[in-house]
Design a protein around this motif. Structure first.
Motif, PDB file in Angstrom:
ATOM      1  N   GLY A   1       1.887   7.060  -6.603  1.00 23.17           N
ATOM      2  CA  GLY A   1       0.694   7.773  -7.035  1.00 23.17           C
ATOM      3  C   GLY A   1      -0.370   6.874  -7.644  1.00 23.17           C
ATOM      4  N   GLU A   2      -0.332   5.578  -7.320  1.00 19.12           N
ATOM      5  CA  GLU A   2      -1.312   4.632  -7.863  1.00 19.12           C
ATOM      6  C   GLU A   2      -2.433   4.381  -6.856  1.00 19.12           C
ATOM      7  OE1 GLU A   2       0.700   1.075  -9.194  1.00 19.12           O
ATOM      8  OE2 GLU A   2       2.354   2.266  -9.977  1.00 19.12           O
ATOM      9  N   ARG A   3      -3.501   3.745  -7.327  1.00 14.58           N
ATOM     10  CA  ARG A   3      -4.582   3.350  -6.415  1.00 14.58           C
ATOM     11  C   ARG A   3      -4.016   2.423  -5.367  1.00 14.58           C
ATOM     12  NH1 ARG A   3     -10.209   2.314  -9.372  1.00 14.58           N
ATOM     13  NH2 ARG A   3     -10.655   1.582  -7.270  1.00 14.58           N
ATOM     14  N   THR A   4      -4.482   2.583  -4.143  1.00 15.92           N
ATOM     15  CA  THR A   4      -3.892   1.797  -3.075  1.00 15.92           C
ATOM     16  C   THR A   4      -4.889   1.523  -1.960  1.00 15.92           C
ATOM     17  OG1 THR A   4      -1.926   1.657  -1.683  1.00 15.92           O
ATOM     18  CG2 THR A   4      -2.966   3.810  -1.826  1.00 15.92           C
TER      19      THR A   4
ATOM     20  N   THR B   1      -3.144   2.443   5.138  1.00 23.84           N
ATOM     21  CA  THR B   1      -1.896   2.255   5.874  1.00 23.84           C
ATOM     22  C   THR B   1      -2.099   2.580   7.351  1.00 23.84           C
ATOM     23  OG1 THR B   1      -1.262   4.493   5.263  1.00 23.84           O
ATOM     24  CG2 THR B   1      -0.372   2.737   3.909  1.00 23.84           C
TER      25      THR B   1
ATOM     26  N   HIS C   1       0.837  -1.210   0.000  1.00 27.59           N
ATOM     27  CA  HIS C   1       0.000   0.000   0.000  1.00 27.59           C
ATOM     28  C   HIS C   1       0.873   1.262   0.000  1.00 27.59           C
ATOM     29  CE1 HIS C   1      -3.722  -2.275   1.814  1.00 27.59           C
ATOM     30  NE2 HIS C   1      -3.443  -2.653   0.582  1.00 27.59           N
ATOM     31  N   LYS C   2       1.966   1.234   0.766  1.00 20.16           N
ATOM     32  CA  LYS C   2       2.864   2.400   0.821  1.00 20.16           C
ATOM     33  C   LYS C   2       3.560   2.627  -0.520  1.00 20.16           C
ATOM     34  CE  LYS C   2       4.130   2.920   5.677  1.00 20.16           C
ATOM     35  NZ  LYS C   2       5.048   2.409   6.715  1.00 20.16           N
ATOM     36  N   LYS C   3       4.007   1.518  -1.101  1.00 26.37           N
ATOM     37  CA  LYS C   3       4.725   1.600  -2.377  1.00 26.37           C
ATOM     38  C   LYS C   3       3.821   2.193  -3.452  1.00 26.37           C
ATOM     39  CE  LYS C   3       6.224  -1.890  -5.129  1.00 26.37           C
ATOM     40  NZ  LYS C   3       6.550  -3.330  -5.249  1.00 26.37           N
ATOM     41  N   LYS C   4       2.565   1.726  -3.481  1.00 18.63           N
ATOM     42  CA  LYS C   4       1.621   2.218  -4.495  1.00 18.63           C
ATOM     43  C   LYS C   4       1.276   3.686  -4.240  1.00 18.63           C
ATOM     44  CE  LYS C   4       0.006  -1.888  -6.463  1.00 18.63           C
ATOM     45  NZ  LYS C   4       0.413  -1.913  -7.865  1.00 18.63           N
ATOM     46  N   LYS C   5       1.176   4.042  -2.966  1.00 21.46           N
ATOM     47  CA  LYS C   5       0.864   5.426  -2.628  1.00 21.46           C
ATOM     48  C   LYS C   5       1.987   6.333  -3.109  1.00 21.46           C
ATOM     49  CE  LYS C   5      -0.715   8.229   1.256  1.00 21.46           C
ATOM     50  NZ  LYS C   5      -0.680   8.370   2.725  1.00 21.46           N
ATOM     51  N   ALA C   6       3.227   5.905  -2.849  1.00 21.75           N
ATOM     52  CA  ALA C   6       4.386   6.698  -3.260  1.00 21.75           C
ATOM     53  C   ALA C   6       4.439   6.847  -4.778  1.00 21.75           C
ATOM     54  CB  ALA C   6       5.667   6.059  -2.741  1.00 21.75           C
TER      55      ALA C   6
END
Ligand code: HEC
Ligand code: HEC
Ligand code: HEC
Length: 119
Positions: free
Chosen positions: A103-106, A109, A96-101
């Protein structure tokens, strides 16, 4: 006329293959749509399983770590093969953190957004 018939048979062929591919997907056991995961002292997690399958496209992202079997995470924790919170930290939250960073749907956290009473 001939061209039209050719186009129709191509479309027909595509539809037939789509139906066959669809049948293969439904034949696979995709498990429950929402899975309740034991949250220990925290509230249980209502895990949107099918949404992850659709968003990620690959079962092994998760099922390399624990088998596609109800209760497999709890079982591996009991056997000491997975530490407490290992799936949560190294897997769920990490992605979830990786996708947030990126800028993708996530997904969430924060504790309360995963450990909650209802889906
Ligand atoms: C993002 C993680 C994730 C992905 C991706 C994922 N699963 Fe799961 N799956 C889980 C979790 C978590 C459980 C519950 C394990 C437990 O109860 O300890 C589970 C359980 C299952 C189960 C057993 C429970 C039930 O409801 O029958 C099946 C079958 C299953 N998954 C199939 C699949 C298939 C097929 C795919 C790919 C199309 C897939 N899963 C993709 C996380 C995932
Ligand atoms: C993305 C969803 C998610 C978030 C965010 C999350 N958790 Fe979890 N938590 C889980 C899952 C899934 C499990 C069960 C698997 C495991 O133990 O790794 C779990 C398990 C736990 C457990 C029980 C471990 C055990 O075996 O007894 C505790 C305690 C816990 N979480 C606390 C927290 C706290 C505190 C936070 C916030 C800092 C938090 N969680 C945030 C998903 C989450
Ligand atoms: C490899 C990446 C990945 C992993 C691993 C993963 N997630 Fe997610 N999660 C996502 C994505 C992407 C979404 C957004 C899906 C969507 O919007 O349809 C999401 C969405 C969610 C949501 C929905 C939040 C909402 O808005 O309703 C929850 C809850 C969630 N994840 C919990 C978990 C838990 C618990 C685990 C571990 C068992 C987990 N996720 C593992 C990528 C991941």
């Amino acid at each position: 006329m001939n061209k039209n018939w050719f186009a129709l048979s191509v479309i027909g062929g595509l539809l037939t293959s789509a139906v066959i591919i669809g049948a293969n997907v439904t034949a696979q056991n995709k498990g429950a749509e929402i899975i309740l995961i034991n949250g220990g002292k925290m509230r249980d997690i209502h895990f949107p399983h099918h949404r992850h399958q659709n968003a990620l496209g690959d079962c092994n992202v998760c099922h390399n770590l624990f088998p596609a079997k109800a209760g497999s995470i709890a079982e591996l924790k009991e056997q000491g093969k997975l530490k407490k919170k290992q799936v949560m930290e190294a897997h769920c939250i990490a992605c979830h953190k990786k996708k947030k960073a990126a800028g993708e749907r996530t997904g969430p956290t924060s504790c309360a957004r995963c450990h909650r009473r209802s889906g």
